[in-house]
Design an enzyme around this catalytic site. Structure first.
Site, PDB file in Angstrom:
ATOM      1  N   LYS A 165       0.817  -1.214   0.000  1.00 16.77           N
ATOM      2  CA  LYS A 165       0.000   0.000   0.000  1.00 16.77           C
ATOM      3  C   LYS A 165       0.853   1.267   0.000  1.00 16.77           C
ATOM      4  O   LYS A 165       0.395   2.325  -0.408  1.00 16.77           O
ATOM      5  CB  LYS A 165      -0.978  -0.026   1.163  1.00 16.77           C
ATOM      6  CG  LYS A 165      -2.043  -1.108   0.941  1.00 16.77           C
ATOM      7  CD  LYS A 165      -3.113  -1.130   2.006  1.00 16.77           C
ATOM      8  CE  LYS A 165      -4.231  -2.100   1.650  1.00 16.77           C
ATOM      9  NZ  LYS A 165      -3.827  -3.523   1.790  1.00 16.77           N
TER      10      LYS A 165
HETATM   11  C1  LIG Z   1      -4.410  -4.605   1.176  1.00 18.55           C
HETATM   12  C2  LIG Z   1      -3.616  -5.870   1.058  1.00 18.55           C
HETATM   13  C3  LIG Z   1      -3.970  -6.882   0.129  1.00 18.55           C
HETATM   14  C4  LIG Z   1      -5.213  -6.805  -0.730  1.00 18.55           C
HETATM   15  O1  LIG Z   1      -5.110  -5.844  -1.758  1.00 18.55           O
HETATM   16  P1  LIG Z   1      -6.416  -5.334  -2.537  1.00 18.55           P
HETATM   17  O2  LIG Z   1      -5.938  -4.209  -3.384  1.00 18.55           O
HETATM   18  O3  LIG Z   1      -7.403  -4.900  -1.496  1.00 18.55           O
HETATM   19  O4  LIG Z   1      -6.934  -6.474  -3.356  1.00 18.55           O
HETATM   20  C5  LIG Z   1      -3.145  -7.990   0.029  1.00 18.55           C
HETATM   21  N1  LIG Z   1      -2.045  -8.131   0.812  1.00 18.55           N
HETATM   22  C6  LIG Z   1      -1.683  -7.185   1.699  1.00 18.55           C
HETATM   23  C7  LIG Z   1      -0.464  -7.410   2.533  1.00 18.55           C
HETATM   24  C8  LIG Z   1      -2.442  -6.018   1.858  1.00 18.55           C
HETATM   25  O5  LIG Z   1      -2.064  -5.090   2.755  1.00 18.55           O
END
Ligand SMILES: *Cc1c(COP(=O)(O)O)cnc(C)c1O
Length: 462
Positions: free
Chosen positions: A112
Protein backbone atom coordinates in the site's frame (compact mmCIF):
# COMPACT_ATOMS: atom_id res chain seq x y z
CA UNK A 1 -8.99 13.02 -19.88
CA UNK A 2 -12.04 13.03 -17.67
CA UNK A 3 -13.27 10.52 -15.12
CA UNK A 4 -16.72 8.94 -15.15
CA UNK A 5 -18.69 6.93 -12.60
CA UNK A 6 -19.25 3.18 -12.89
CA UNK A 7 -22.94 3.81 -12.22
CA UNK A 8 -23.36 6.33 -14.99
CA UNK A 9 -25.16 9.09 -13.07
CA UNK A 10 -22.57 11.26 -11.29
CA UNK A 11 -20.94 14.18 -13.12
CA UNK A 12 -17.64 13.58 -14.92
CA UNK A 13 -14.62 15.02 -13.05
CA UNK A 14 -11.12 16.26 -13.81
CA UNK A 15 -8.05 14.48 -12.43
CA UNK A 16 -7.68 17.04 -9.63
CA UNK A 17 -11.31 16.62 -8.60
CA UNK A 18 -11.11 12.86 -8.71
CA UNK A 19 -8.04 12.83 -6.43
CA UNK A 20 -9.88 15.01 -3.90
CA UNK A 21 -13.13 13.02 -4.14
CA UNK A 22 -13.81 9.54 -2.84
CA UNK A 23 -16.91 7.76 -3.98
CA UNK A 24 -19.01 9.21 -6.81
CA UNK A 25 -22.28 10.87 -5.80
CA UNK A 26 -24.28 8.02 -7.43
CA UNK A 27 -22.50 5.46 -5.23
CA UNK A 28 -20.16 4.39 -8.04
CA UNK A 29 -16.39 4.58 -8.46
CA UNK A 30 -14.53 6.84 -10.85
CA UNK A 31 -12.67 5.41 -13.85
CA UNK A 32 -10.97 7.18 -16.77
CA UNK A 33 -13.29 7.94 -19.66
CA UNK A 34 -10.74 6.57 -22.14
CA UNK A 35 -7.77 4.28 -21.56
CA UNK A 36 -4.45 5.86 -22.62
CA UNK A 37 -2.37 3.58 -24.82
CA UNK A 38 1.23 2.48 -24.39
CA UNK A 39 2.52 1.54 -27.84
CA UNK A 40 5.03 -1.19 -28.59
CA UNK A 41 7.68 1.55 -28.94
CA UNK A 42 6.66 3.27 -25.68
CA UNK A 43 7.17 -0.02 -23.83
CA UNK A 44 10.41 -0.88 -25.67
CA UNK A 45 11.85 2.52 -24.71
CA UNK A 46 11.22 1.85 -21.01
CA UNK A 47 13.85 -0.91 -20.87
CA UNK A 48 16.54 0.14 -18.42
CA UNK A 49 14.79 3.27 -17.13
CA UNK A 50 14.49 3.97 -13.41
CA UNK A 51 11.26 3.08 -11.62
CA UNK A 52 10.49 6.77 -11.08
CA UNK A 53 10.90 7.53 -14.77
CA UNK A 54 8.67 4.61 -15.80
CA UNK A 55 6.16 5.81 -13.21
CA UNK A 56 6.18 9.30 -14.70
CA UNK A 57 5.62 7.99 -18.23
CA UNK A 58 2.84 5.55 -17.29
CA UNK A 59 0.89 8.03 -15.14
CA UNK A 60 1.38 11.25 -17.12
CA UNK A 61 -1.62 10.74 -19.46
CA UNK A 62 -3.93 10.22 -16.47
CA UNK A 63 -2.74 13.48 -14.90
CA UNK A 64 -3.69 15.12 -18.15
CA UNK A 65 -1.52 18.22 -17.84
CA UNK A 66 -3.22 19.24 -14.58
CA UNK A 67 0.20 19.14 -12.90
CA UNK A 68 3.13 20.44 -14.96
CA UNK A 69 5.62 17.76 -15.98
CA UNK A 70 8.52 19.01 -13.86
CA UNK A 71 6.40 19.14 -10.73
CA UNK A 72 4.81 15.75 -11.36
CA UNK A 73 8.22 14.19 -12.00
CA UNK A 74 9.43 15.67 -8.69
CA UNK A 75 6.44 14.31 -6.74
CA UNK A 76 6.95 10.85 -8.22
CA UNK A 77 10.69 10.89 -7.56
CA UNK A 78 10.18 11.97 -3.94
CA UNK A 79 7.50 9.31 -3.38
CA UNK A 80 9.71 6.45 -4.51
CA UNK A 81 12.86 7.77 -2.83
CA UNK A 82 11.23 6.65 0.44
CA UNK A 83 11.69 2.99 -0.57
CA UNK A 84 14.68 1.18 0.89
CA UNK A 85 15.58 -0.80 -2.26
CA UNK A 86 17.22 0.99 -5.20
CA UNK A 87 14.97 -0.87 -7.63
CA UNK A 88 11.92 0.25 -5.56
CA UNK A 89 10.05 -2.98 -6.44
CA UNK A 90 12.72 -5.63 -7.18
CA UNK A 91 11.97 -8.93 -8.93
CA UNK A 92 13.19 -12.03 -7.15
CA UNK A 93 13.46 -15.15 -9.29
CA UNK A 94 12.13 -18.24 -7.50
CA UNK A 95 12.58 -20.88 -10.17
CA UNK A 96 12.92 -21.22 -13.93
CA UNK A 97 9.91 -19.07 -14.72
CA UNK A 98 8.30 -17.90 -11.47
CA UNK A 99 9.17 -14.51 -10.02
CA UNK A 100 8.22 -12.62 -6.87
CA UNK A 101 7.64 -8.90 -7.32
CA UNK A 102 8.67 -7.50 -3.93
CA UNK A 103 6.31 -4.63 -3.23
CA UNK A 104 7.23 -4.39 0.46
CA UNK A 105 10.31 -2.17 0.54
CA UNK A 106 8.35 0.99 1.42
CA UNK A 107 8.15 2.66 4.84
CA UNK A 108 5.48 0.30 6.27
CA UNK A 109 6.58 -2.95 4.59
CA UNK A 110 3.44 -3.58 2.53
CA UNK A 111 2.42 -2.75 -1.03
CA UNK A 112 0.00 0.00 0.00
CA UNK A 113 3.02 2.29 0.37
CA UNK A 114 3.42 2.36 -3.42
CA UNK A 115 0.11 4.16 -3.82
CA UNK A 116 -0.06 6.13 -0.58
CA UNK A 117 3.38 7.69 -0.84
CA UNK A 118 2.20 9.28 -4.06
CA UNK A 119 -1.39 10.01 -3.00
CA UNK A 120 -0.28 12.07 0.03
CA UNK A 121 1.92 14.19 -2.20
CA UNK A 122 -0.79 14.65 -4.85
CA UNK A 123 -3.33 15.74 -2.24
CA UNK A 124 -0.91 18.19 -0.67
CA UNK A 125 -0.02 19.63 -4.09
CA UNK A 126 -3.65 20.26 -5.08
CA UNK A 127 -4.63 21.63 -1.66
CA UNK A 128 -1.71 24.04 -1.65
CA UNK A 129 -2.62 25.23 -5.13
CA UNK A 130 -6.19 25.87 -3.98
CA UNK A 131 -5.15 27.48 -0.70
CA UNK A 132 -7.21 24.87 1.16
CA UNK A 133 -6.64 22.48 4.01
CA UNK A 134 -8.22 19.06 4.41
CA UNK A 135 -8.78 16.42 7.03
CA UNK A 136 -8.24 12.74 6.35
CA UNK A 137 -10.17 10.23 8.41
CA UNK A 138 -9.77 6.50 8.15
CA UNK A 139 -10.34 3.34 10.14
CA UNK A 140 -7.80 0.57 9.99
CA UNK A 141 -7.25 -2.93 11.20
CA UNK A 142 -3.66 -2.76 10.01
CA UNK A 143 -1.90 -1.99 6.73
CA UNK A 144 -3.85 0.92 5.30
CA UNK A 145 -3.63 3.14 8.37
CA UNK A 146 0.13 2.99 8.71
CA UNK A 147 0.69 3.45 4.97
CA UNK A 148 -1.63 6.47 4.95
CA UNK A 149 0.13 8.01 7.95
CA UNK A 150 3.54 7.55 6.35
CA UNK A 151 2.19 9.00 3.10
CA UNK A 152 0.84 12.15 4.81
CA UNK A 153 3.31 12.86 7.62
CA UNK A 154 5.11 15.55 5.60
CA UNK A 155 1.98 17.14 4.11
CA UNK A 156 1.55 20.75 5.24
CA UNK A 157 -2.07 21.02 4.17
CA UNK A 158 -3.42 17.78 5.58
CA UNK A 159 -4.24 16.53 9.07
CA UNK A 160 -4.72 12.80 9.34
CA UNK A 161 -6.81 10.98 11.95
CA UNK A 162 -6.58 7.19 11.93
CA UNK A 163 -8.85 5.13 14.16
CA UNK A 164 -7.80 1.65 15.19
CA UNK A 165 -9.51 -0.75 17.59
CA UNK A 166 -7.81 -0.41 20.99
CA UNK A 167 -5.61 -3.42 21.80
CA UNK A 168 -6.83 -5.28 18.73
CA UNK A 169 -4.06 -4.64 16.23
CA UNK A 170 -0.68 -6.36 16.34
CA UNK A 171 2.13 -4.57 18.17
CA UNK A 172 4.15 -4.06 14.98
CA UNK A 173 1.14 -2.61 13.17
CA UNK A 174 0.23 -0.33 16.09
CA UNK A 175 3.76 0.95 16.52
CA UNK A 176 4.10 1.63 12.80
CA UNK A 177 1.25 4.11 13.25
CA UNK A 178 1.76 5.46 16.75
CA UNK A 179 5.52 6.06 16.53
CA UNK A 180 5.00 8.68 13.84
CA UNK A 181 5.16 11.83 15.99
CA UNK A 182 4.48 14.43 13.27
CA UNK A 183 2.26 17.39 14.24
CA UNK A 184 -0.42 16.50 11.68
CA UNK A 185 -0.76 12.82 12.62
CA UNK A 186 -3.39 11.73 15.15
CA UNK A 187 -3.82 8.11 16.16
CA UNK A 188 -7.04 7.29 17.97
CA UNK A 189 -7.51 3.95 19.71
CA UNK A 190 -11.24 3.25 19.88
CA UNK A 191 -12.59 1.23 22.80
CA UNK A 192 -14.43 -1.10 20.46
CA UNK A 193 -13.78 -3.28 17.43
CA UNK A 194 -12.84 -2.44 13.86
CA UNK A 195 -16.47 -2.22 12.78
CA UNK A 196 -17.14 0.43 15.46
CA UNK A 197 -14.20 2.49 14.17
CA UNK A 198 -15.30 2.03 10.56
CA UNK A 199 -18.89 3.03 11.39
CA UNK A 200 -17.70 6.30 12.96
CA UNK A 201 -15.63 7.15 9.90
CA UNK A 202 -18.56 6.38 7.60
CA UNK A 203 -20.90 8.53 9.69
CA UNK A 204 -18.39 11.39 9.56
CA UNK A 205 -18.28 11.22 5.76
CA UNK A 206 -22.06 11.01 5.52
CA UNK A 207 -22.53 14.19 7.61
CA UNK A 208 -19.49 16.46 7.49
CA UNK A 209 -21.11 19.46 9.18
CA UNK A 210 -18.97 18.97 12.30
CA UNK A 211 -16.01 20.20 10.23
CA UNK A 212 -17.64 23.53 9.33
CA UNK A 213 -16.78 23.32 5.64
CA UNK A 214 -13.27 21.86 5.81
CA UNK A 215 -12.88 19.14 3.19
CA UNK A 216 -12.85 15.55 4.41
CA UNK A 217 -10.76 13.25 2.21
CA UNK A 218 -10.76 9.45 1.98
CA UNK A 219 -7.60 7.56 1.20
CA UNK A 220 -9.15 4.10 0.89
CA UNK A 221 -8.59 2.06 -2.22
CA UNK A 222 -11.54 3.51 -4.10
CA UNK A 223 -9.47 6.67 -4.72
CA UNK A 224 -8.51 6.54 -8.40
CA UNK A 225 -4.98 7.83 -7.74
CA UNK A 226 -4.22 4.68 -5.76
CA UNK A 227 -5.12 2.49 -8.72
CA UNK A 228 -3.14 4.71 -11.06
CA UNK A 229 0.04 4.44 -8.96
CA UNK A 230 -0.28 0.66 -8.87
CA UNK A 231 -0.43 0.32 -12.66
CA UNK A 232 3.23 1.28 -12.76
CA UNK A 233 4.73 -1.83 -11.18
CA UNK A 234 2.91 -4.13 -13.58
CA UNK A 235 4.47 -2.24 -16.49
CA UNK A 236 7.91 -1.98 -14.88
CA UNK A 237 8.12 -5.68 -13.97
CA UNK A 238 6.84 -6.86 -17.37
CA UNK A 239 9.36 -4.61 -19.13
CA UNK A 240 12.13 -6.01 -16.92
CA UNK A 241 11.18 -9.51 -18.11
CA UNK A 242 11.09 -8.60 -21.78
CA UNK A 243 7.84 -6.78 -22.59
CA UNK A 244 6.74 -5.78 -25.17
CA UNK A 245 8.60 -8.64 -26.89
CA UNK A 246 7.15 -11.34 -24.66
CA UNK A 247 4.09 -11.84 -22.51
CA UNK A 248 3.93 -12.33 -18.75
CA UNK A 249 1.23 -13.48 -16.32
CA UNK A 250 0.53 -12.05 -12.86
CA UNK A 251 -0.77 -13.63 -9.68
CA UNK A 252 -2.22 -11.15 -7.17
CA UNK A 253 -3.18 -11.78 -3.51
CA UNK A 254 -6.51 -9.95 -3.53
CA UNK A 255 -9.19 -8.52 -1.29
CA UNK A 256 -10.72 -5.20 -2.34
CA UNK A 257 -9.44 -5.80 -5.88
CA UNK A 258 -7.59 -2.47 -6.17
CA UNK A 259 -4.27 -4.15 -6.84
CA UNK A 260 -5.35 -6.59 -9.54
CA UNK A 261 -7.60 -3.98 -11.15
CA UNK A 262 -4.49 -1.84 -11.64
CA UNK A 263 -2.93 -4.80 -13.45
CA UNK A 264 -5.98 -5.07 -15.67
CA UNK A 265 -5.61 -1.37 -16.51
CA UNK A 266 -1.99 -1.99 -17.51
CA UNK A 267 -3.25 -4.74 -19.83
CA UNK A 268 -5.88 -2.43 -21.30
CA UNK A 269 -3.20 0.19 -21.88
CA UNK A 270 -1.37 -2.30 -24.10
CA UNK A 271 0.85 -4.37 -21.81
CA UNK A 272 1.01 -7.94 -23.16
CA UNK A 273 -0.44 -10.01 -20.30
CA UNK A 274 -1.41 -13.66 -20.77
CA UNK A 275 -3.55 -13.99 -17.64
CA UNK A 276 -4.22 -12.68 -14.16
CA UNK A 277 -4.57 -15.17 -11.34
CA UNK A 278 -6.59 -13.84 -8.40
CA UNK A 279 -5.54 -15.38 -5.07
CA UNK A 280 -7.89 -15.13 -2.10
CA UNK A 281 -7.80 -16.39 1.47
CA UNK A 282 -10.89 -18.08 2.95
CA UNK A 283 -12.81 -14.84 2.32
CA UNK A 284 -13.27 -15.96 -1.24
CA UNK A 285 -15.98 -13.85 -2.86
CA UNK A 286 -13.77 -13.17 -5.88
CA UNK A 287 -13.00 -16.86 -6.38
CA UNK A 288 -16.63 -17.93 -5.89
CA UNK A 289 -17.77 -15.34 -8.41
CA UNK A 290 -15.27 -16.31 -11.10
CA UNK A 291 -15.30 -20.06 -10.59
CA UNK A 292 -18.94 -20.71 -9.71
CA UNK A 293 -20.76 -17.48 -10.62
CA UNK A 294 -21.75 -17.18 -6.96
CA UNK A 295 -21.73 -13.40 -6.41
CA UNK A 296 -22.86 -13.29 -2.80
CA UNK A 297 -21.74 -12.08 0.62
CA UNK A 298 -20.62 -14.55 3.23
CA UNK A 299 -19.72 -14.00 6.86
CA UNK A 300 -16.29 -12.49 7.54
CA UNK A 301 -13.66 -15.05 8.57
CA UNK A 302 -10.58 -14.00 10.56
CA UNK A 303 -7.61 -15.58 8.75
CA UNK A 304 -3.82 -15.69 8.97
CA UNK A 305 -3.76 -13.19 6.08
CA UNK A 306 -5.75 -10.44 7.85
CA UNK A 307 -5.21 -7.71 5.26
CA UNK A 308 -7.29 -9.81 2.88
CA UNK A 309 -10.19 -10.32 5.29
CA UNK A 310 -13.17 -8.74 3.49
CA UNK A 311 -16.81 -9.53 2.79
CA UNK A 312 -17.30 -7.29 -0.25
CA UNK A 313 -14.61 -6.48 -2.78
CA UNK A 314 -15.19 -2.80 -3.45
CA UNK A 315 -13.03 -2.30 -6.55
CA UNK A 316 -14.52 -5.32 -8.32
CA UNK A 317 -17.17 -2.84 -9.44
CA UNK A 318 -14.58 -1.23 -11.70
CA UNK A 319 -14.00 -4.53 -13.50
CA UNK A 320 -17.74 -5.23 -13.70
CA UNK A 321 -18.13 -1.88 -15.45
CA UNK A 322 -15.77 -3.09 -18.18
CA UNK A 323 -17.30 -6.58 -18.33
CA UNK A 324 -20.74 -5.02 -18.77
CA UNK A 325 -19.44 -2.87 -21.66
CA UNK A 326 -19.45 0.28 -19.53
CA UNK A 327 -23.20 0.10 -19.00
CA UNK A 328 -23.55 2.04 -15.73
CA UNK A 329 -27.25 1.25 -15.37
CA UNK A 330 -26.57 -2.51 -15.62
CA UNK A 331 -23.80 -2.23 -13.00
CA UNK A 332 -26.05 -0.23 -10.65
CA UNK A 333 -28.82 -2.80 -11.06
CA UNK A 334 -26.49 -5.76 -10.45
CA UNK A 335 -24.99 -4.18 -7.31
CA UNK A 336 -28.39 -3.27 -5.90
CA UNK A 337 -29.41 -6.92 -6.29
CA UNK A 338 -26.11 -8.07 -4.75
CA UNK A 339 -26.70 -5.88 -1.66
CA UNK A 340 -30.08 -7.54 -1.14
CA UNK A 341 -29.48 -11.21 -1.93
CA UNK A 342 -27.07 -13.76 -3.46
CA UNK A 343 -26.88 -13.12 -7.17
CA UNK A 344 -24.97 -14.03 -10.33
CA UNK A 345 -23.35 -12.23 -13.25
CA UNK A 346 -24.94 -12.38 -16.69
CA UNK A 347 -23.37 -14.97 -19.03
CA UNK A 348 -21.60 -12.67 -21.48
CA UNK A 349 -19.79 -10.51 -18.90
CA UNK A 350 -18.75 -13.60 -16.94
CA UNK A 351 -17.36 -15.23 -20.08
CA UNK A 352 -15.43 -12.06 -20.83
CA UNK A 353 -13.86 -12.08 -17.35
CA UNK A 354 -12.90 -15.74 -17.63
CA UNK A 355 -10.93 -15.02 -20.80
CA UNK A 356 -8.32 -13.10 -18.82
CA UNK A 357 -8.78 -14.05 -15.13
CA UNK A 358 -8.33 -17.28 -13.20
CA UNK A 359 -8.70 -17.64 -9.43
CA UNK A 360 -7.84 -19.83 -6.48
CA UNK A 361 -8.73 -19.70 -2.78
CA UNK A 362 -6.30 -20.73 -0.01
CA UNK A 363 -7.34 -21.57 3.55
CA UNK A 364 -5.27 -21.05 6.72
CA UNK A 365 -3.92 -24.60 6.93
CA UNK A 366 -2.72 -24.31 3.35
CA UNK A 367 -1.11 -20.93 4.02
CA UNK A 368 1.09 -22.59 6.68
CA UNK A 369 1.87 -25.50 4.38
CA UNK A 370 2.85 -23.12 1.57
CA UNK A 371 5.16 -21.06 3.83
CA UNK A 372 7.02 -24.28 4.70
CA UNK A 373 7.00 -25.63 1.15
CA UNK A 374 8.16 -22.37 -0.44
CA UNK A 375 10.97 -22.10 2.08
CA UNK A 376 12.05 -25.67 1.40
CA UNK A 377 12.15 -25.07 -2.34
CA UNK A 378 13.40 -21.48 -2.57
CA UNK A 379 14.84 -20.49 0.86
CA UNK A 380 12.39 -17.57 0.93
CA UNK A 381 10.04 -16.97 3.86
CA UNK A 382 6.80 -15.68 2.44
CA UNK A 383 4.35 -13.56 4.34
CA UNK A 384 0.88 -15.20 4.62
CA UNK A 385 -0.70 -12.96 1.94
CA UNK A 386 2.06 -13.70 -0.53
CA UNK A 387 1.70 -17.39 0.34
CA UNK A 388 -1.84 -17.39 -1.05
CA UNK A 389 -0.39 -16.01 -4.27
CA UNK A 390 2.39 -18.57 -4.43
CA UNK A 391 -0.10 -21.45 -4.26
CA UNK A 392 -2.60 -19.85 -6.65
CA UNK A 393 0.18 -19.17 -9.17
CA UNK A 394 1.14 -22.85 -9.16
CA UNK A 395 -2.42 -24.14 -9.42
CA UNK A 396 -3.59 -21.74 -12.12
CA UNK A 397 -0.36 -21.39 -13.99
CA UNK A 398 -1.66 -21.88 -17.53
CA UNK A 399 1.05 -21.83 -20.22
CA UNK A 400 4.25 -22.71 -18.33
CA UNK A 401 6.45 -21.01 -20.92
CA UNK A 402 5.02 -17.61 -19.92
CA UNK A 403 6.84 -16.02 -16.95
CA UNK A 404 4.60 -15.86 -13.87
CA UNK A 405 5.03 -12.84 -11.58
CA UNK A 406 3.51 -13.29 -8.11
CA UNK A 407 3.06 -10.04 -6.24
CA UNK A 408 4.65 -10.16 -2.77
CA UNK A 409 2.34 -7.77 -0.96
CA UNK A 410 3.94 -7.68 2.51
CA UNK A 411 7.24 -8.32 4.26
CA UNK A 412 7.12 -11.48 6.40
CA UNK A 413 8.32 -9.60 9.50
CA UNK A 414 5.03 -7.74 9.48
CA UNK A 415 3.00 -10.94 9.88
CA UNK A 416 5.16 -12.92 12.25
CA UNK A 417 2.21 -14.83 13.74
CA UNK A 418 1.73 -16.95 10.63
CA UNK A 419 5.46 -17.39 10.11
CA UNK A 420 5.89 -18.65 13.68
CA UNK A 421 2.85 -20.92 13.34
CA UNK A 422 4.45 -22.39 10.24
CA UNK A 423 7.36 -23.45 12.45
CA UNK A 424 9.95 -20.71 11.90
CA UNK A 425 11.55 -18.65 14.66
CA UNK A 426 10.23 -15.45 13.06
CA UNK A 427 11.76 -12.91 10.72
CA UNK A 428 13.71 -9.83 11.88
CA UNK A 429 12.47 -6.38 10.90
CA UNK A 430 14.67 -4.77 8.24
CA UNK A 431 17.60 -2.70 9.61
CA UNK A 432 15.93 0.72 9.23
CA UNK A 433 13.10 -0.48 11.49
CA UNK A 434 14.88 -2.67 13.99
CA UNK A 435 14.32 -0.14 16.81
CA UNK A 436 10.55 0.02 16.18
CA UNK A 437 9.70 -1.66 19.48
CA UNK A 438 11.69 0.95 21.43
CA UNK A 439 10.35 4.06 19.68
CA UNK A 440 8.19 6.57 21.52
CA UNK A 441 4.48 6.16 20.82
CA UNK A 442 1.66 8.70 20.80
CA UNK A 443 -2.04 7.91 20.63
CA UNK A 444 -5.29 8.85 22.30
CA UNK A 445 -7.78 6.31 23.65
CA UNK A 446 -11.40 7.35 23.11
CA UNK A 447 -14.74 5.64 23.77
CA UNK A 448 -16.61 4.29 20.73
CA UNK A 449 -18.80 7.39 20.56
CA UNK A 450 -19.15 9.46 17.44
CA UNK A 451 -19.38 12.77 19.30
CA UNK A 452 -16.16 12.11 21.23
CA UNK A 453 -14.26 11.28 18.05
CA UNK A 454 -15.59 14.24 16.10
CA UNK A 455 -14.84 16.61 18.98
CA UNK A 456 -11.28 15.28 19.06
CA UNK A 457 -10.92 15.92 15.32
CA UNK A 458 -12.28 19.46 15.57
CA UNK A 459 -10.07 20.36 18.53
CA UNK A 460 -6.87 18.97 17.07
CA UNK A 461 -6.92 19.75 13.36
CA UNK A 462 -4.62 22.61 12.59
C1 LIG B 1 -4.41 -4.61 1.18
C2 LIG B 1 -3.62 -5.87 1.06
C3 LIG B 1 -3.97 -6.88 0.13
C4 LIG B 1 -5.21 -6.80 -0.73
O1 LIG B 1 -5.11 -5.84 -1.76
P1 LIG B 1 -6.42 -5.33 -2.54
O2 LIG B 1 -5.94 -4.21 -3.38
O3 LIG B 1 -7.40 -4.90 -1.50
O4 LIG B 1 -6.93 -6.47 -3.36
C5 LIG B 1 -3.15 -7.99 0.03
N1 LIG B 1 -2.04 -8.13 0.81
C6 LIG B 1 -1.68 -7.19 1.70
C7 LIG B 1 -0.46 -7.41 2.53
C8 LIG B 1 -2.44 -6.02 1.86
O5 LIG B 1 -2.06 -5.09 2.75
Amino acid sequence: MRYISTRGQAPALSFEEVVLTGMASDGGLYVPETVPQLTHDDLAEMAGLSYAEIAFRVMQPFVNGEIDDDTFRRLVTEAYATFSHDAVVPLNQLDANHFLLELFHGPTLAFKDVALQLLGRLLDHFLKKRGERAVIMGATSGDTGSAAIEGCRHCDNLDIFILHPYQRVSEVQRRQMTSVLADNVFNVAIEGNFDDAQAMVKASFADQSFLNGTRLVAVNSINWARIMAQIVYYVASAVALGAPHRKVSFCVPSANFGNVFAGYMAYRMGLPVERFVIATNANDILHRTLAANDFSKQELKATLAPSMDIVVSSNFERLLFEAYDRDGAAVAELLARFQAEPTALADAPLARLRERFASHSVDDATILEVIREAHHRTQEILDPHTATGYRAAERERGDASVPMITLATAHPAKFAEAVVKAGFPGVPLPPHMDDLLEREERYTVLPAELSAVQQFVVENRR
